[in-house]
Design a protein around this motif. Structure first.
Motif, PDB file in Angstrom:
ATOM      1  N   ALA A 102      23.141 -38.541   4.013  1.00 20.92           N
ATOM      2  CA  ALA A 102      23.558 -38.514   4.995  1.00 20.92           C
ATOM      3  C   ALA A 102      22.581 -39.401   5.484  1.00 20.92           C
ATOM      4  CB  ALA A 102      24.420 -37.347   5.929  1.00 20.92           C
ATOM      5  N   GLU A 103      22.719 -40.506   6.793  1.00 17.13           N
ATOM      6  CA  GLU A 103      21.951 -41.773   7.260  1.00 17.13           C
ATOM      7  C   GLU A 103      21.585 -40.945   8.782  1.00 17.13           C
ATOM      8  OE1 GLU A 103      21.992 -45.632   6.525  1.00 17.13           O
ATOM      9  OE2 GLU A 103      21.594 -45.214   4.653  1.00 17.13           O
ATOM     10  N   HIS A 104      23.162 -39.982   9.079  1.00 19.59           N
ATOM     11  CA  HIS A 104      23.043 -39.502  10.746  1.00 19.59           C
ATOM     12  C   HIS A 104      24.708 -38.975  10.818  1.00 19.59           C
ATOM     13  CE1 HIS A 104      26.102 -42.575  11.406  1.00 19.59           C
ATOM     14  NE2 HIS A 104      25.845 -43.769  10.765  1.00 19.59           N
ATOM     15  N   GLY A 105      24.406 -38.131  11.852  1.00 19.46           N
ATOM     16  CA  GLY A 105      25.496 -36.951  11.145  1.00 19.46           C
ATOM     17  C   GLY A 105      25.312 -35.929  12.269  1.00 19.46           C
ATOM     18  N   ILE A 106      26.102 -34.757  12.759  1.00 21.34           N
ATOM     19  CA  ILE A 106      26.325 -33.757  13.010  1.00 21.34           C
ATOM     20  C   ILE A 106      26.181 -32.376  12.984  1.00 21.34           C
ATOM     21  CG2 ILE A 106      27.740 -32.471  14.964  1.00 21.34           C
ATOM     22  CD1 ILE A 106      29.459 -34.600  15.255  1.00 21.34           C
ATOM     23  N   ILE A 107      25.470 -31.513  13.237  1.00 22.43           N
ATOM     24  CA  ILE A 107      24.358 -30.179  13.013  1.00 22.43           C
ATOM     25  C   ILE A 107      25.039 -29.690  13.652  1.00 22.43           C
ATOM     26  CG2 ILE A 107      22.615 -31.024  11.128  1.00 22.43           C
ATOM     27  CD1 ILE A 107      21.261 -30.444  13.444  1.00 22.43           C
ATOM     28  N   THR A 108      25.229 -27.952  13.513  1.00 17.73           N
ATOM     29  CA  THR A 108      25.079 -26.933  13.983  1.00 17.73           C
ATOM     30  C   THR A 108      24.012 -26.328  13.942  1.00 17.73           C
ATOM     31  OG1 THR A 108      28.173 -26.661  13.725  1.00 17.73           O
ATOM     32  CG2 THR A 108      27.293 -25.078  14.798  1.00 17.73           C
ATOM     33  N   ILE A 109      23.275 -25.381  15.189  1.00 14.60           N
ATOM     34  CA  ILE A 109      22.387 -24.891  15.297  1.00 14.60           C
ATOM     35  C   ILE A 109      23.035 -23.185  15.450  1.00 14.60           C
ATOM     36  CG2 ILE A 109      20.170 -24.154  15.684  1.00 14.60           C
ATOM     37  CD1 ILE A 109      19.775 -27.004  15.903  1.00 14.60           C
ATOM     38  N   HIS A 110      22.764 -22.269  14.740  1.00  7.97           N
ATOM     39  CA  HIS A 110      23.029 -21.397  15.067  1.00  7.97           C
ATOM     40  C   HIS A 110      22.780 -20.765  16.155  1.00  7.97           C
ATOM     41  CE1 HIS A 110      27.102 -21.187  12.522  1.00  7.97           C
ATOM     42  NE2 HIS A 110      25.842 -21.865  11.789  1.00  7.97           N
ATOM     43  N   ASP A 111      21.178 -20.938  15.781  1.00 10.19           N
ATOM     44  CA  ASP A 111      20.314 -19.887  16.258  1.00 10.19           C
ATOM     45  C   ASP A 111      18.957 -20.646  16.142  1.00 10.19           C
ATOM     46  OD1 ASP A 111      18.929 -18.275  14.058  1.00 10.19           O
ATOM     47  OD2 ASP A 111      21.092 -17.338  13.731  1.00 10.19           O
ATOM     48  N   LEU A 112      18.012 -19.899  16.796  1.00 10.12           N
ATOM     49  CA  LEU A 112      16.842 -20.209  16.441  1.00 10.12           C
ATOM     50  C   LEU A 112      15.828 -19.405  16.351  1.00 10.12           C
ATOM     51  CD1 LEU A 112      15.691 -22.716  19.359  1.00 10.12           C
ATOM     52  CD2 LEU A 112      16.076 -23.374  17.063  1.00 10.12           C
ATOM     53  N   SER A 113      15.933 -18.255  15.112  1.00  9.11           N
ATOM     54  CA  SER A 113      15.733 -16.542  14.915  1.00  9.11           C
ATOM     55  C   SER A 113      14.475 -17.261  13.682  1.00  9.11           C
ATOM     56  CB  SER A 113      16.750 -16.130  14.181  1.00  9.11           C
ATOM     57  OG  SER A 113      17.399 -16.914  12.948  1.00  9.11           O
ATOM     58  N   THR A 136      16.172 -33.856   9.316  1.00  2.00           N
ATOM     59  CA  THR A 136      17.842 -33.276   9.812  1.00  2.00           C
ATOM     60  C   THR A 136      17.631 -33.888  11.130  1.00  2.00           C
ATOM     61  OG1 THR A 136      18.922 -32.468   8.720  1.00  2.00           O
ATOM     62  CG2 THR A 136      19.424 -32.025  10.115  1.00  2.00           C
ATOM     63  N   LEU A 137      16.717 -33.172  12.320  1.00  5.61           N
ATOM     64  CA  LEU A 137      16.705 -33.651  13.357  1.00  5.61           C
ATOM     65  C   LEU A 137      16.612 -35.193  13.968  1.00  5.61           C
ATOM     66  CD1 LEU A 137      14.850 -30.814  14.966  1.00  5.61           C
ATOM     67  CD2 LEU A 137      17.216 -31.146  15.180  1.00  5.61           C
ATOM     68  N   GLY A 138      15.942 -35.708  12.584  1.00  2.15           N
ATOM     69  CA  GLY A 138      15.714 -37.007  13.125  1.00  2.15           C
ATOM     70  C   GLY A 138      16.530 -38.039  12.986  1.00  2.15           C
ATOM     71  N   ARG A 139      18.605 -37.273  11.650  1.00  2.00           N
ATOM     72  CA  ARG A 139      18.891 -38.141  11.624  1.00  2.00           C
ATOM     73  C   ARG A 139      20.323 -37.518  12.100  1.00  2.00           C
ATOM     74  NH1 ARG A 139      20.110 -37.294   6.051  1.00  2.00           N
ATOM     75  NH2 ARG A 139      18.712 -35.187   5.678  1.00  2.00           N
ATOM     76  N   THR A 140      20.189 -36.933  13.390  1.00  2.00           N
ATOM     77  CA  THR A 140      20.776 -36.468  13.935  1.00  2.00           C
ATOM     78  C   THR A 140      21.741 -36.655  15.554  1.00  2.00           C
ATOM     79  OG1 THR A 140      20.529 -33.499  13.463  1.00  2.00           O
ATOM     80  CG2 THR A 140      21.931 -33.720  15.044  1.00  2.00           C
ATOM     81  N   ALA A 141      23.274 -37.311  15.336  1.00  2.00           N
ATOM     82  CA  ALA A 141      22.921 -38.160  16.880  1.00  2.00           C
ATOM     83  C   ALA A 141      23.475 -36.692  17.395  1.00  2.00           C
ATOM     84  CB  ALA A 141      24.215 -38.308  16.370  1.00  2.00           C
ATOM     85  N   HIS A 142      23.969 -35.758  16.857  1.00  2.00           N
ATOM     86  CA  HIS A 142      24.925 -34.382  17.981  1.00  2.00           C
ATOM     87  C   HIS A 142      24.309 -33.247  17.498  1.00  2.00           C
ATOM     88  CE1 HIS A 142      26.833 -34.326  22.081  1.00  2.00           C
ATOM     89  NE2 HIS A 142      27.159 -32.615  21.441  1.00  2.00           N
ATOM     90  N   ILE A 143      24.252 -32.417  18.665  1.00  2.00           N
ATOM     91  CA  ILE A 143      23.934 -31.050  18.022  1.00  2.00           C
ATOM     92  C   ILE A 143      25.329 -30.194  18.514  1.00  2.00           C
ATOM     93  CG2 ILE A 143      22.357 -29.164  17.454  1.00  2.00           C
ATOM     94  CD1 ILE A 143      19.946 -30.252  18.470  1.00  2.00           C
ATOM     95  N   ILE A 144      25.544 -28.959  17.700  1.00  2.00           N
ATOM     96  CA  ILE A 144      26.875 -28.243  18.241  1.00  2.00           C
ATOM     97  C   ILE A 144      26.085 -26.620  18.046  1.00  2.00           C
ATOM     98  CG2 ILE A 144      28.530 -26.665  17.268  1.00  2.00           C
ATOM     99  CD1 ILE A 144      30.105 -29.709  16.620  1.00  2.00           C
ATOM    100  N   THR A 145      26.373 -25.852  19.314  1.00  2.00           N
ATOM    101  CA  THR A 145      25.304 -24.756  19.427  1.00  2.00           C
ATOM    102  C   THR A 145      26.810 -23.203  19.835  1.00  2.00           C
ATOM    103  OG1 THR A 145      25.492 -24.478  21.802  1.00  2.00           O
ATOM    104  CG2 THR A 145      23.394 -25.506  19.689  1.00  2.00           C
ATOM    105  N   VAL A 146      26.633 -22.348  18.927  1.00  2.00           N
ATOM    106  CA  VAL A 146      27.514 -21.574  18.849  1.00  2.00           C
ATOM    107  C   VAL A 146      27.900 -20.266  20.646  1.00  2.00           C
ATOM    108  CG1 VAL A 146      28.037 -21.271  16.529  1.00  2.00           C
ATOM    109  CG2 VAL A 146      26.400 -19.812  17.672  1.00  2.00           C
TER     110      VAL A 146
END
Length: 372
Positions: A102-113, A136-146
Motif C-alpha cells: 500500500a502506497e497510502h492508506g488509513i491506519i488505526t492506532i489503538h494506543d502508544l503502549s 507506515t506513518l509516511g504512507r498514512t493519509a489519516h489515523i483513526i484512534t479508539v
C-alpha cells in the motif's frame, strides 16, 4: 462514489483480543455499509477470501481460486500490481500497520503502549515498530484512534495535524446484557462459580494491567469477605508475567483467587453478568473493552483513574488509584458492600454502555472512508 476497500486482518485468530474483536467487526460489517462497494482482505501480504476461516482452529484449508490468482499476481512486475490495486480506493490497516504494497492508506492506532511502556512488550514487537512504524506513518493519509485520549497522544507523538486524526469509539456486542441467575447457573457451574459469588477482572496478565496491585489490595480485604467473594481472573498471560503468575498461584492456594485463563467467547457474557463486581486497574489503555462489556452486563465497575478509562466509562464507574494500596482497598470494599453505590453504578453503567455499538463504530469508519 462508493469505496472499494482493502482491509488488513492480521489480528484475527481463534482467540480474539480487543484488537482482534475490532478487526472482526470491521471485516463482517463493512461489506454491508451503504458507502462500500466491495471489501477485500489481506494478511501478511496474502489475500484472504474468507476471514471467518482465521477464527477457526484446524488443518490448513485449501486456498480459493481467487487467493491463488492474487498470490500469482503479487509476484508480477510492480506496474501490473499497481493496476490491480488502483481499483481500490481505501486501504485500511486496523492494527497499526499498512500492508507493504500500500502506497497510502488509513491506519488505526489503538494506543502508544509500545512507546510508553516498551518494557512490557516482547522484543520482536518492539523491533517491528522500530523497523516498520515510521514507514507506515509516511504512507498514512489519516489515523483513526479508539478514544479521544489516545487521539491527543497520537497528535502530540506523530505531529499529524488534528484534522488528520479521528477518534472513533469501539462498541459492545448485544450478547453482553444483564441475565437472571437461572440463566447463568448452567454456564458458571462448569467453572465452579455461582451468580453474584465472585468479583471479576478480564485482562491480559502483564505489568501495566496492575494485576499485582489488585492481588495486594485483595489480600488486605477482611478474610470473611475474601472467602465469600473471591476474585476471578480471566485472560491469557502476557509479557513479563512470571512474577505475577507466581503471586496468583499463591493466592489460589490461599483460596481467594481463581485463574481461569482464556474464556471461550460463548461463555464470556455469562461470566461478566454473574459477577458481583468488575475491577479493571490497568493504568494504560486505548479504549478498554472489558469495563464497557461489564457495564453492559449490569455489573458495578471499578477502573483506574488514568488514561482513557475515565473518558470511556463517562462517570458510571468508580475511579481508583491502583498504586495507592490503602485507597484501592477502601474502594474495593465499598464496591463489594455498599448497596446504594452498587445499584446506582449498575444503572449508570447500563446507560453509558448503551451508547457504544459496533454498528456505529463501523458506520463512522465507513463514513470517514467516504470523506477522504
Amino acid at each position: 462514489m462508493k469505496k472499494r476497500v482493502i482491509l488488513s486482518v492480521e489480528a484475527l485468530s481463534p482467540q480474539l483480543t480487543g484488537v482482534g474483536r475490532y478487526v472482526w467487526e470491521l471485516a463482517q460489517r463493512l461489506p454491508v455499509e451503504p458507502g462500500i462497494k466491495s471489501v477485500r482482505y489481506v494478511r501478511n501480504d496474502h489475500w484472504i477470501a474468507d476471514p471467518m476461516k482465521l477464527l477457526i482452529d484446524g488443518p490448513r484449508r485449501k486456498k480459493s481460486a481467487y487467493e491463488l490468482w492474487m498470490r500469482k499476481v503479487s509476484k508480477k512486475p510492480r506496474r501490473l500490481r499497481d493496476r490491480i490495486h488502483a481499483r481500490f480506493s481505501v486501504c485500511h490497516g486496523p492494527n497499526f500497520f499498512l500492508p507493504e504494497f500500500a502506497e497510502h492508506g488509513i491506519i488505526t492506532i489503538h494506543d502508544l503502549s509500545v512507546f510508553r511502556y516498551p518494557e512490557t512488550h516482547p522484543a520482536e514487537r518492539r523491533a517491528q515498530f522500530d523497523q516498520e512504524f515510521a514507514a507506515t506513518l509516511g504512507r498514512t493519509a489519516h489515523i483513526i484512534t479508539v478514544s479521544e485520549t489516545v487521539r491527543q497522544e497520537v497528535i502530540a507523538f506523530t505531529g499529524f495535524a488534528p484534522d488528520k486524526v479521528t477518534a472513533i469509539h469501539q462498541g459492545v456486542g448485544p450478547t453482553f446484557h444483564p441475565r437472571a441467575p437461572e440463566q447463568l447457573s448452567p454456564v458458571l457451574a462448569g467453572m465452579g462459580l455461582t451468580p453474584g459469588g465472585y468479583a471479576l477482572c478480564v485482562s491480559t496478565i502483564e505489568p501495566r494491567k496492575r494485576i499485582s496491585e489488585l492481588l495486594k489490595a485483595w489480600r488486605l480485604l477482611p478474610l470473611a469477605l475474601r472467602n465469600r467473594c473471591p476474585i476471578v481472573l480471566a485472560g491469557s498471560s502476557g509479557w513479563l508475567s512470571d512474577a505475577i503468575l507466581r503471586d496468583m498461584a499463591d493466592a489460589e492456594r490461599e483460596g481467594w483467587l481463581r485463574y481461569i485463563r482464556y474464556v471461550e467467547e460463548a461463555a464470556l457474557p455469562a461470566l461478566y453478568a454473574g459477577a458481583r463486581l468488575f475491577v479493571y486497574p490497568s493504568v494504560y489503555e486505548g479504549f478498554g473493552l472489558p469495563p464497557i462489556e461489564a457495564m453492559a452486563s449490569g455489573v458495578p465497575t471499578i477502573v483506574a483513574d488514568i488514561s482513557c478509562l475515565p473518558e470511556v466509562t463517562a462517570g458510571a464507574a468508580m475511579l481508583t488509584d491502583p498504586d495507592d494500596v490503602d485507597r484501592f482497598v477502601r474502594d474495593l470494599e465499598r464496591g463489594l458492600l455498599d448497596d446504594g453505590w452498587r445499584q446506582s453504578a449498575a444503572e449508570a453503567g447500563l446507560a453509558v454502555a448503551a451508547g457504544y455499538s459496533w454498528a456505529r463504530c463501523v458506520q463512522e469508519t465507513a463514513q470517514l472512508y467516504g470523506r477522504l
